[in-house]
Structures are given as structure tokens and as C-alpha cells.
Design a protein around this motif. Structure first.
Motif, PDB file in Angstrom:
ATOM      1  N   GLY A 282       0.813  -1.204   0.000  1.00  0.00           N
ATOM      2  CA  GLY A 282       0.000   0.000   0.000  1.00  0.00           C
ATOM      3  C   GLY A 282       0.846   1.253   0.000  1.00  0.00           C
ATOM      4  N   ALA A 283       0.173   2.390  -0.106  1.00  0.00           N
ATOM      5  CA  ALA A 283       0.860   3.668  -0.257  1.00  0.00           C
ATOM      6  C   ALA A 283       1.254   4.306   1.062  1.00  0.00           C
ATOM      7  CB  ALA A 283      -0.018   4.640  -1.048  1.00  0.00           C
ATOM      8  N   ALA A 284       0.631   3.888   2.160  1.00  0.00           N
ATOM      9  CA  ALA A 284       0.918   4.523   3.454  1.00  0.00           C
ATOM     10  C   ALA A 284       2.287   4.113   3.964  1.00  0.00           C
ATOM     11  CB  ALA A 284      -0.162   4.146   4.467  1.00  0.00           C
ATOM     12  N   PRO A 285       3.059   5.053   4.497  1.00  0.00           N
ATOM     13  CA  PRO A 285       4.385   4.708   5.006  1.00  0.00           C
ATOM     14  C   PRO A 285       4.358   3.908   6.287  1.00  0.00           C
ATOM     15  CG  PRO A 285       3.938   7.016   5.428  1.00  0.00           C
ATOM     16  CD  PRO A 285       2.826   6.510   4.560  1.00  0.00           C
ATOM     17  N   LYS A 286       3.292   4.026   7.069  1.00  0.00           N
ATOM     18  CA  LYS A 286       3.202   3.303   8.325  1.00  0.00           C
ATOM     19  C   LYS A 286       1.854   2.619   8.394  1.00  0.00           C
ATOM     20  CE  LYS A 286       6.272   6.527  10.708  1.00  0.00           C
ATOM     21  NZ  LYS A 286       7.449   5.707  10.733  1.00  0.00           N
ATOM     22  N   GLY A 287       1.847   1.322   8.732  1.00  0.00           N
ATOM     23  CA  GLY A 287       0.597   0.604   8.673  1.00  0.00           C
ATOM     24  C   GLY A 287      -0.143   0.546  10.010  1.00  0.00           C
TER      25      GLY A 287
END
Length: 292
Positions: A282-287
Motif C-alpha cells: 500500500g501507499a501509506a508509510p506506516k501501517g
């Protein structure tokens, strides 16, 4: 510390154009891409006069090392032998280049700086800028007299697997992922065993260090780019990619912006082969909230 050199300046130093006065540099041609790792034939078809071909896979990595990713760093002894094959002497200025915006040449820049060579610069705009400036090309191979330079590793900062994890998972640091966005997001993975990225790492594709002309962005533009990615100069920064090649380009771009950054040499090729290490997509740096 100057990172870049313009084609006209290099031509003058090589005696091809007027205006040269400093020491003649050793020029290294690092033709390599993931799709076409052997660049020797392209080099032979046309290169900067006097440039020595560098085999990235064989000379800028040590494949006898296991567990450290696809391009482990060479040992001090091995890189000393390589530098001498290139004809390097201690104190020689060096210019590194490729035909891909410096994305492979930066590995040689980083390793030479790591080995203690003080004056190493990347040809800005790569071979296309040299051609566009109207400078000549030679064909065939270049034979050099052996040099006597000695590698003294330790000139550049590195992080290992655990330190990269700590950078990515803490609010006190930033770990940049220099691969293409689609690899970071896990949409494709052409070579490593798992798709995605290190949890907490921030996507920062190397190609975005360059303008449409294939040259590095200005220092101000690079500072703005990295500030938008959360780099404020007050917290440690690291960079990784697939195997520590294009991440060196990220380190160079950060240096142009006045930001000191560490390289994670093992990069995703090491991380993704450790089943105990999580991989996210995914595009988010932190899940993904910071873990500590």
C-alpha cells in the motif's frame, strides 16, 4: 564537498575543451540496469574518452558474502584490488558516470567515498548530457596501468537490518525507500521474494531526484522534496532500495541538499528474505503507528 560535475567542466579537465587547469580525473563508466546488468557492449559502442568500464555486479559488490542481499558491499581488500585495476592512485580525483541519470554511477560514488577517496563526482545528466554538449565519444575498451590506491572503508555511514528497522519504526528517524512507487506499494516485484516495503519506510523514488532533462534537481528543490517526506535535518535518515544500488543515488541527492544520510546496503533484497521481518503493501508509510 562537491557531488556533481558538468559535462563542459569534465571536458576541460580531460583536455577536450579549453579551460582545464586542475588534475585530470579518472573517469569510470558504470553502465548497469536491473534489466540490462552487463553494460560492456554499450560502453564499447561509445564512452567518454579515457573512461574505464566498471562491472557493477563484479566490482561494486561481493557475491561471496551470503545473507546480506543481492549486492553485498565488497571487502576492503577486494575493493583495493578493484581500485588499482581502474588505475587509481591515492589522491586522484574521480568522475563516475552512466547512461541512466547517475542511478548506477552513484553506487561507485558512494563506495569510493566510503573507501576514503575525497574527490569523487557524478557526471550530471549522464552520457546524454555529454552528447548534448557536443563532446566526443571513443569506442572499444580502455586499458589502464595498474594504480596503487588503497581502500580504507568507513567514510560513509551505513545501517544494518536492525538499525534500518529502528529508523523506520520510530518517530525519531526516517527510512526512505528509493525504489519505484509500484514496488514500494507491492503492486509488482520483479526479483525479490516478497512484494511491498519495510513497515514505516517512506516512498521516495530515486527518479524523482532528477528533472525532465535527467539532471539532478537543484539543492533547494531537493531540500523541498525531502522536507515534504518528513526530513527536517533534526532526525537521522537512512535509505534503501532493492539491493543498495539506487539508494546510493538517494544518499547523493540528500548530500546535495545538505543532509547526511546512511545507506542500508542489504536493502529489501535482504529484508524480504528474512521471514521473521514483516513486509507491508500500500501507499501509506506506516501501517502503522510508530512502534517506539
Amino acid at each position: 564537498m562537491r557531488i556533481l560535475i558538468e559535462p563542459d567542466e569534465l571536458a576541460a579537465l580531460l583536455g577536450i575543451a579549453a579551460g582545464g587547469s586542475a588534475a585530470r580525473p579518472v573517469v569510470l563508466d558504470v553502465r548497469w540496469t536491473l534489466a540490462e546488468p552487463d553494460g560492456r557492449e554499450a560502453y564499447r559502442a561509445g564512452h567518454v574518452p579515457g573512461a574505464v568500464y566498471v562491472d557493477l555486479d563484479a566490482e561494486l559488490a561481493d557475491h561471496a558474502v551470503t545473507g546480506e542481499g543481492r549486492h553485498p558491499l565488497p571487502t576492503e581488500a577486494a575493493f583495493t584490488a578493484t581500485m588499482r585495476r581502474w588505475g587509481l592512485h591515492d589522491g586522484d580525483p574521480v568522475v563516475v558516470m552512466d547512461d541512466a541519470g547517475g542511478t548506477s554511477a552513484a553506487r561507485a560514488w558512494w563506495l569510493l567515498r566510503h573507501a576514503g577517496v575525497e574527490d569523487v563526482r557524478i557526471l550530471d545528466g549522464a552520457l546524454s548530457a555529454w552528447r548534448e554538449a557536443g563532446h566526443p565519444l571513443d569506442t572499444g575498451d580502455v586499458e589502464t596501468e595498474p594504480g596503487d590506491a588503497t581502500a580504507r572503508l568507513g567514510g560513509m555511514r551505513t545501517v544494518d537490518l536492525d538499525e534500518a528497522d529502528a529508523l523506520a519504526s520510530s518517530a525519531r528517524g526516517v527510512l526512505l525507500d528509493a525504489r519505484a512507487g509500484e514496488r514500494y506499494r507491492g503492486e509488482v516485484e520483479p526479483i525479490d521474494p516478497r512484494a511491498g516495503h519495510i513497515p514505516g519506510a517512506v516512498s521516495a523514488p530515486t527518479i524523482d531526484n532528477l528533472g525532465p532533462d535527467g539532471r539532478f534537481l537543484s539543492a533547494d528543490a531537493l531540500r523541498d522534496r525531502f522536507a515534504a517526506l518528513g526530513i527536517d535535518g533534526a532526525h537521522p535518515v537512512g535509505a534503501y532500495c532493492g539491493s543498495g544500488i539506487t539508494a546510493a543515488h538517494e544518499v547523493a541527492a540528500l548530500a546535495i541538499a545538505g543532509i547526511d544520510a546512511a545507506l542500508y546496503p542489504g536493502s529489501f533484497s535482504q529484508w524480504s528474505r528474512r521471514p521473521e521481518r514483516p513486509v507491508v503493501t500500500g501507499a501509506a508509510p506506516k501501517g502503522d503507528a510508530p512502534r517506539a
